[in-house]
Design an enzyme around this catalytic site. Sequence first.
Site, mmCIF file in Angstrom:
data_model
loop_
_atom_site.group_PDB
_atom_site.id
_atom_site.type_symbol
_atom_site.label_atom_id
_atom_site.label_comp_id
_atom_site.label_asym_id
_atom_site.label_seq_id
_atom_site.Cartn_x
_atom_site.Cartn_y
_atom_site.Cartn_z
ATOM 1 N N VAL A 11 0.832 -1.206 0.000
ATOM 2 C CA VAL A 11 0.000 0.000 0.000
ATOM 3 C C VAL A 11 0.868 1.258 0.000
ATOM 4 C CG1 VAL A 11 -1.634 1.333 1.398
ATOM 5 C CG2 VAL A 11 -2.023 -1.104 1.005
ATOM 6 N N LYS A 35 15.591 -2.676 2.395
ATOM 7 C CA LYS A 35 14.568 -2.186 1.461
ATOM 8 C C LYS A 35 14.970 -0.826 0.892
ATOM 9 C CE LYS A 35 9.781 -3.474 2.183
ATOM 10 N NZ LYS A 35 8.557 -3.079 2.863
ATOM 11 N N GLU A 151 -7.237 2.153 1.636
ATOM 12 C CA GLU A 151 -6.790 1.820 0.290
ATOM 13 C C GLU A 151 -7.396 0.487 -0.133
ATOM 14 O OE1 GLU A 151 -5.123 3.603 -1.999
ATOM 15 O OE2 GLU A 151 -5.715 1.866 -3.162
ATOM 16 N N LEU A 153 -6.521 -1.145 -3.150
ATOM 17 C CA LEU A 153 -5.793 -1.782 -4.258
ATOM 18 C C LEU A 153 -5.583 -3.265 -4.002
ATOM 19 C CD1 LEU A 153 -2.628 -2.315 -3.278
ATOM 20 C CD2 LEU A 153 -2.438 0.121 -3.687
ATOM 21 N N GLU A 155 -3.149 -6.663 -4.831
ATOM 22 C CA GLU A 155 -1.835 -7.077 -5.291
ATOM 23 C C GLU A 155 -1.990 -7.632 -6.707
ATOM 24 O OE1 GLU A 155 0.108 -9.725 -2.543
ATOM 25 O OE2 GLU A 155 -0.517 -8.508 -0.843
ATOM 26 N N PHE A 252 -15.570 -11.428 -8.464
ATOM 27 C CA PHE A 252 -15.422 -12.182 -7.213
ATOM 28 C C PHE A 252 -16.410 -13.338 -7.114
ATOM 29 C CE2 PHE A 252 -12.059 -10.382 -4.584
ATOM 30 C CZ PHE A 252 -11.631 -9.422 -5.491
ATOM 31 N N CYS A 263 -4.806 -9.708 3.260
ATOM 32 C CA CYS A 263 -5.919 -8.842 3.695
ATOM 33 C C CYS A 263 -7.173 -9.584 4.145
ATOM 34 C CB CYS A 263 -6.271 -7.866 2.581
ATOM 35 S SG CYS A 263 -4.961 -6.676 2.305
HETATM 36 C C1 UDX Z 1 -7.903 -7.638 -1.409
HETATM 37 C C2 UDX Z 1 -8.989 -6.637 -1.829
HETATM 38 O O1 UDX Z 1 -9.521 -7.033 -3.107
HETATM 39 C C3 UDX Z 1 -8.448 -5.225 -1.902
HETATM 40 O O2 UDX Z 1 -9.490 -4.321 -2.181
HETATM 41 C C4 UDX Z 1 -7.821 -4.890 -0.555
HETATM 42 O O3 UDX Z 1 -7.226 -3.613 -0.618
HETATM 43 C C5 UDX Z 1 -6.771 -5.924 -0.174
HETATM 44 O O4 UDX Z 1 -7.358 -7.232 -0.172
HETATM 45 P P1 UDX Z 1 -5.830 -8.858 -2.574
HETATM 46 O O5 UDX Z 1 -5.697 -9.598 -1.286
HETATM 47 O O6 UDX Z 1 -4.628 -8.275 -3.201
HETATM 48 O O7 UDX Z 1 -6.896 -7.665 -2.428
HETATM 49 O O8 UDX Z 1 -6.430 -9.883 -3.641
HETATM 50 P P2 UDX Z 1 -7.840 -10.218 -4.295
HETATM 51 O O9 UDX Z 1 -7.705 -10.114 -5.757
HETATM 52 O O10 UDX Z 1 -8.946 -9.462 -3.678
HETATM 53 O O11 UDX Z 1 -7.968 -11.766 -3.920
HETATM 54 C C6 UDX Z 1 -8.041 -12.197 -2.569
HETATM 55 C C7 UDX Z 1 -8.215 -13.691 -2.508
HETATM 56 O O12 UDX Z 1 -9.488 -14.080 -3.008
HETATM 57 C C8 UDX Z 1 -7.202 -14.487 -3.347
HETATM 58 O O13 UDX Z 1 -6.822 -15.631 -2.650
HETATM 59 C C9 UDX Z 1 -7.986 -14.854 -4.606
HETATM 60 O O14 UDX Z 1 -7.495 -16.015 -5.240
HETATM 61 C C10 UDX Z 1 -9.358 -15.068 -4.017
HETATM 62 N N1 UDX Z 1 -10.431 -14.892 -5.000
HETATM 63 C C11 UDX Z 1 -10.682 -13.658 -5.520
HETATM 64 C C12 UDX Z 1 -11.226 -15.981 -5.369
HETATM 65 O O15 UDX Z 1 -11.026 -17.111 -4.899
HETATM 66 N N2 UDX Z 1 -12.243 -15.771 -6.241
HETATM 67 C C13 UDX Z 1 -12.523 -14.559 -6.787
HETATM 68 O O16 UDX Z 1 -13.476 -14.458 -7.571
HETATM 69 C C14 UDX Z 1 -11.721 -13.463 -6.412
#
Ligand code: UDX
Length: 461
Positions: A11, A35, A151, A153, A155, A252, A263
């Site tokens: 972030v 870093k 935030e 965002l 990854e 999702f 997260c």
């Molecule tokens: C998440 C939130 O999306 C983001 O808004 C917040 O700021 C941080 O946490 P992130 O952890 O980077 O982001 O990944 P994300 O793409 O949301 O996926 C999270 C988990 O859900 C992953 O393990 C992914 O594989 C899983 N996932 C996501 C599913 O199993 N199915 C989906 O349809 C979407």
Amino acid sequence: MKIIVLGTGYVGLVSGVCFAAWGHDVVCVDKDASKLALLRQAKAPFFEPGLAELIKETAAAGNISFASSLSACISGASLVFVAVGTPPSQVDGAADLSQVFAAAAEIANTADAGTVVVMKSTVPVGTGDKVQELIATIRGQDDVAVISNPEFLREGCAIADFMGPDRVVVGTENTQARRLMLEAYKPLVARKVPFVFTQRRTSELIKYASNAFLAAKITFINEMSDLCEKVGADISDLALGMGLDGRIGPSFLNVGPGYGGSCFPKDTLALLKVASEAGVKLSLVKESVAANQNRKSQLAGRLAALLGNEMAGKTIAVLGLSFKANTDDIRESPALTMIADLQAMGAKVRAHDPAAMPLAQKALEDVVFCADPYACAEGAAAMVVVTEWPEFKQLDFARLRAVMRGNVILDLRNLIDAQKARYHGFVVGCLGRPAGLRQENGADAAPSSTAGVEVNVGSHA
Ligand code: UDX
């Protein structure tokens, strides 16, 4: 505008680099000397598509610099973003706020009067109040505003998410702080991205509620997938049919091995802690957490079922170690749970991941790490696709068959072309399809695509 960002994790660093790309004068502060050394050479300290390039560009333009302490750089800053880690406490899952309070104390001792402190770290509701109070107490006067700006965002697409968010949430009732935030995010204001200005506490809660809702949405589709397997329905078509309802939306709804990452698992637990302290029962969130943990712990059993429940001594090839594609982050990755369970069943594990192997090597024992999927498959009784890396979509099944001892593939992302794999003699297990867990061969394979589904979006206008 001069902006300080405290903390150079996903972030903090992405925010800092993006603000710098928008022309602000940014200093990123981090105590981690290794870093900082990388950043000062314009190198990214973790894998994130596009980040290294943007660090180079903004450093070359003179818009970003890196420092080890606030005292040397805070003077003249309008906004100080706090983006330090809030990991779960080992005791009860509550967010550990020690880094946030340490940052607040450092700001209190160094900031000019009128500086605005922006909490970007994901923090429990009420943290902003505590930080404001701590800073005022240390300074002996309440001349530094503390506001919330969570935030969202992800990854893997962090830069695109930061530069093109669905919304920006700002928790403050301070008009000067609001003006400064609109200035910091000027390109988004120009593009008419919605800004939600609200109270600080509501803003803090929006972040937790959003993550918990998405975690519940994923859990819902994963449970529907289990039901599809039992009743002979198809999860892809089900998700399509649901997602086209504008009230539900298609994102999702991808079935998988359970959510992981830094997260969702952490924030759902922290939200439950906040709710239990407030005497409120968040039963949906609680069930999502339990169902997701349960799902991860059943992955090895799914594979064992495909192998006739004989795992001891077998070699298993695991494709994908990161918690999702396009990141090297392995935190709470379903692959780690599955590998530990396979090893406990007596299996020997070989693994490949396009980006996560350096981190996985530090976290895993007795795993043979391989340079590509084919080296990984050598001598394996079965292969499991855990992460949806695009390159795993293009597997050469003839080549895999030639190097594998067995012919089983378990696809935990419904990524591969199952019919093609079956044509090459593989037994394919996938998720949420009638034959998802049944042993099959090329002859009796059920069609697994969305055959027969016609989507004609917009044709009724
Ligand atoms: C998440 C939130 O999306 C983001 O808004 C917040 O700021 C941080 O946490 P992130 O952890 O980077 O982001 O990944 P994300 O793409 O949301 O996926 C999270 C988990 O859900 C992953 O393990 C992914 O594989 C899983 N996932 C996501 C599913 O199993 N199915 C989906 O349809 C979407």
